[in-house]
Scaffold this motif. Structure first.
Motif, PDB file in Angstrom:
ATOM      1  N   ARG A 178       0.832  -1.221   0.000  1.00  0.00           N
ATOM      2  CA  ARG A 178       0.000   0.000   0.000  1.00  0.00           C
ATOM      3  C   ARG A 178       0.858   1.259   0.000  1.00  0.00           C
ATOM      4  O   ARG A 178       0.565   2.217  -0.677  1.00  0.00           O
ATOM      5  CB  ARG A 178      -0.915   0.010   1.223  1.00  0.00           C
ATOM      6  CG  ARG A 178      -2.260  -0.646   1.003  1.00  0.00           C
ATOM      7  CD  ARG A 178      -3.266  -0.253   2.083  1.00  0.00           C
ATOM      8  NE  ARG A 178      -2.746  -0.419   3.420  1.00  0.00           N
ATOM      9  CZ  ARG A 178      -2.731  -1.581   4.086  1.00  0.00           C
ATOM     10  NH1 ARG A 178      -3.195  -2.672   3.513  1.00  0.00           N
ATOM     11  NH2 ARG A 178      -2.249  -1.641   5.313  1.00  0.00           N
ATOM     12  N   ARG A 179       1.932   1.258   0.788  1.00  0.00           N
ATOM     13  CA  ARG A 179       2.813   2.418   0.862  1.00  0.00           C
ATOM     14  C   ARG A 179       3.475   2.707  -0.478  1.00  0.00           C
ATOM     15  O   ARG A 179       3.629   3.852  -0.873  1.00  0.00           O
ATOM     16  CB  ARG A 179       3.937   2.124   1.868  1.00  0.00           C
ATOM     17  CG  ARG A 179       3.779   2.711   3.192  1.00  0.00           C
ATOM     18  CD  ARG A 179       4.761   2.049   4.153  1.00  0.00           C
ATOM     19  NE  ARG A 179       6.146   2.514   4.012  1.00  0.00           N
ATOM     20  CZ  ARG A 179       6.581   3.709   4.415  1.00  0.00           C
ATOM     21  NH1 ARG A 179       5.745   4.560   4.935  1.00  0.00           N
ATOM     22  NH2 ARG A 179       7.848   4.047   4.293  1.00  0.00           N
ATOM     23  N   ASN A 180       3.927   1.615  -1.116  1.00  0.00           N
ATOM     24  CA  ASN A 180       4.564   1.737  -2.428  1.00  0.00           C
ATOM     25  C   ASN A 180       5.713   2.748  -2.395  1.00  0.00           C
ATOM     26  O   ASN A 180       5.766   3.648  -3.228  1.00  0.00           O
ATOM     27  CB  ASN A 180       3.496   2.117  -3.468  1.00  0.00           C
ATOM     28  CG  ASN A 180       3.989   1.895  -4.869  1.00  0.00           C
ATOM     29  OD1 ASN A 180       4.966   1.168  -5.077  1.00  0.00           O
ATOM     30  ND2 ASN A 180       3.360   2.538  -5.832  1.00  0.00           N
ATOM     31  N   LYS A 181       6.617   2.580  -1.445  1.00  0.00           N
ATOM     32  CA  LYS A 181       7.778   3.480  -1.359  1.00  0.00           C
ATOM     33  C   LYS A 181       9.043   2.700  -1.731  1.00  0.00           C
ATOM     34  O   LYS A 181       9.298   2.505  -2.902  1.00  0.00           O
ATOM     35  CB  LYS A 181       7.838   4.114   0.016  1.00  0.00           C
ATOM     36  CG  LYS A 181       6.653   5.074   0.208  1.00  0.00           C
ATOM     37  CD  LYS A 181       6.897   6.146   1.210  1.00  0.00           C
ATOM     38  CE  LYS A 181       5.803   7.201   1.092  1.00  0.00           C
ATOM     39  NZ  LYS A 181       5.592   7.937   2.335  1.00  0.00           N
ATOM     40  N   LYS A 182       9.776   2.215  -0.739  1.00  0.00           N
ATOM     41  CA  LYS A 182      11.003   1.479  -1.099  1.00  0.00           C
ATOM     42  C   LYS A 182      10.718  -0.002  -1.378  1.00  0.00           C
ATOM     43  O   LYS A 182      11.617  -0.750  -1.785  1.00  0.00           O
ATOM     44  CB  LYS A 182      12.036   1.594   0.029  1.00  0.00           C
ATOM     45  CG  LYS A 182      12.494   3.038   0.279  1.00  0.00           C
ATOM     46  CD  LYS A 182      13.650   3.094   1.273  1.00  0.00           C
ATOM     47  CE  LYS A 182      13.992   4.516   1.659  1.00  0.00           C
ATOM     48  NZ  LYS A 182      13.429   4.918   2.962  1.00  0.00           N
ATOM     49  N   ASN A 183       9.486  -0.416  -1.139  1.00  0.00           N
ATOM     50  CA  ASN A 183       9.067  -1.805  -1.401  1.00  0.00           C
ATOM     51  C   ASN A 183      10.005  -2.836  -0.771  1.00  0.00           C
ATOM     52  O   ASN A 183      10.478  -3.773  -1.427  1.00  0.00           O
ATOM     53  CB  ASN A 183       8.927  -2.052  -2.908  1.00  0.00           C
ATOM     54  CG  ASN A 183       7.746  -1.283  -3.451  1.00  0.00           C
ATOM     55  OD1 ASN A 183       6.691  -1.235  -2.823  1.00  0.00           O
ATOM     56  ND2 ASN A 183       7.920  -0.651  -4.598  1.00  0.00           N
TER      57      ASN A 183
END
Ligand code: GGG
Length: 357
Positions: A178-183
């Motif tokens: 959900r965050r989809n940042k550094k995965n």
């Protein structure tokens, strides 16, 4: 108009001061809205209640709490009552009875806030800790034999179930997607020393990770994780760990992002059968209690997490923006961040910033 029934336990130490500011913010949001309303049940439980009754909450405390959609919690702890009594009498029974198995603790280095770690710029540190919240090292399993004798024997057992371990690890992966940042999800254990529970945790982590091939994974021993959080906090994205380890790592993560006074925590009941609970990561901080020095932003951010959980996503976003702006402008901030404003002045500032958002 939705009316949310909220149980409010201000608790001990700085709890009443920071909860007053959290409620000030909730009230400002509901006064300025035709669509949001809060009905509070104020529950005067905690150490003062213990002094009067010998209990941290009444016998039917959990039944009373159950009638609410969420619990807004201040802090627990008292200089004159042993910590295991205050914690075991109020906070931990709530987490267990309401199966608040997933604790979510976001940490972000905001513009306007200095990290004690040299070279970290705003936004560099941006992570979420997923703490297993109902079992592990906190399980009340053990005993004392032959107390006061040379044969005194003490056993304290950790409890790691497949259900509990898998739930928190899966929640961390889902949160990472959900965050989809550094995965990236980092699992933290001590499986070299704890060859049953933590090896089991590693196996479950491996198994769950197969469902998320797009997410990078990492497994660290807790000593290494503590060191890396203090030297390279920007390398983390999502951390998942056991009840005790994640509790300790949360404090390191909070101070590297500027202050314990900023760290908020959600204690989520995944089935939504019971109320979830929202609180600051910090405790009662009785050294500064009653002086108007406590930073209320952790509790105000916890109110934001609570609204998000209740489905009020845009209002939660407004709180998040107001907190970020307050920190970036640095016009009204408490001493932990280098300012000289009071707890209630910071609450007032958040209300002002909400009114111009
Ligand atoms: N606001 C959180 C609080 O009062 N924490 C007190 C504490 O000692 N917590 C221990 C824990 O969460 O494990």
């Amino acid at each position: 108009m939705p009316e949310y029934k909220l149980a409010v336990i201000a608790g001990d130490g700085v709890g009443p001061e920071v909860i007053a500011e959290g409620k000030k913010v909730l009230d400002a949001l509901s006064n300025g809205s035709t669509e949001l309303n809060f009905a509070y049940s104020e529950l005067p439980w905690g150490s003062a209640y213990y002094r009067e009754t010998g209990q941290m909450m009444p016998d039917d405390g959990l039944e009373q709490l159950k009638l609410n959609q969420a619990i807004f919690f201040g802090a627990v702890g008292d200089p004159d009552i042993p910590d295991h009594i205050t914690l075991q009498g109020l906070l931990l029974p709530m987490r267990r009875a309401f199966d608040q198995a997933i604790s979510i603790r976001p940490c972000y280095l905001h513009p306007g806030v200095d990290s004690p770690i040299v070279g970290q710029k705003p936004g560099d540190i941006d992570m979420v800790i997923y703490r297993e919240n109902t079992e592990g090292e906190y399980a009340p399993v053990g005993g004392r034999l032959y107390p006061g004798t040379p044969h005194e024997t003490v056993i304290q057992t950790g409890v790691f179930t497949k259900r509990g371990t898998e739930r928190i690890i899966r929640a961390a992966f889902e949160g990472c997607v959900r965050r989809n940042k550094k995965n990236k999800v980092t699992s933290v254990t001590k499986s070299n020393a704890q060859a049953f529970s933590m090896v089991f945790w590693d196996e479950v982590f491996e198994e769950v990770s197969l469902d998320y091939p797009q997410i990078e994974t990492e497994s660290l021993l807790v000593d290494r994780a503590a060191m890396d959080l203090a030297r390279w906090p920007d390398r983390f994205d999502v951390i998942v760990s056991s009840n005790l380890f994640a509790d300790i790592l949360s404090d390191i993560a909070a101070v590297v992002t500027g202050s314990m006074g900023l760290a908020a925590s959600a204690n989520i009941n995944p089935s939504k059968e019971y109320p979830s609970m929202f609180e600051s990561v910090h405790g009662a901080a009785f050294d500064i209690a009653g002086k108007g020095l406590a930073n209320p932003l952790a509790t105000i951010s916890a109110a934001g997490l609570m609204l998000d959980h209740l489905g009020e996503h845009s209002t939660a976003g407004r709180i998040e923006r107001a907190v970020a702006r307050c920190l970036e402008e640095r016009n009204v901030i408490t001493a932990d961040l280098g300012g000289n404003n009071s707890t209630s002045q910071v609450g007032d500032e958040i209300v002002r910033l909400l009114s111009i958002d």
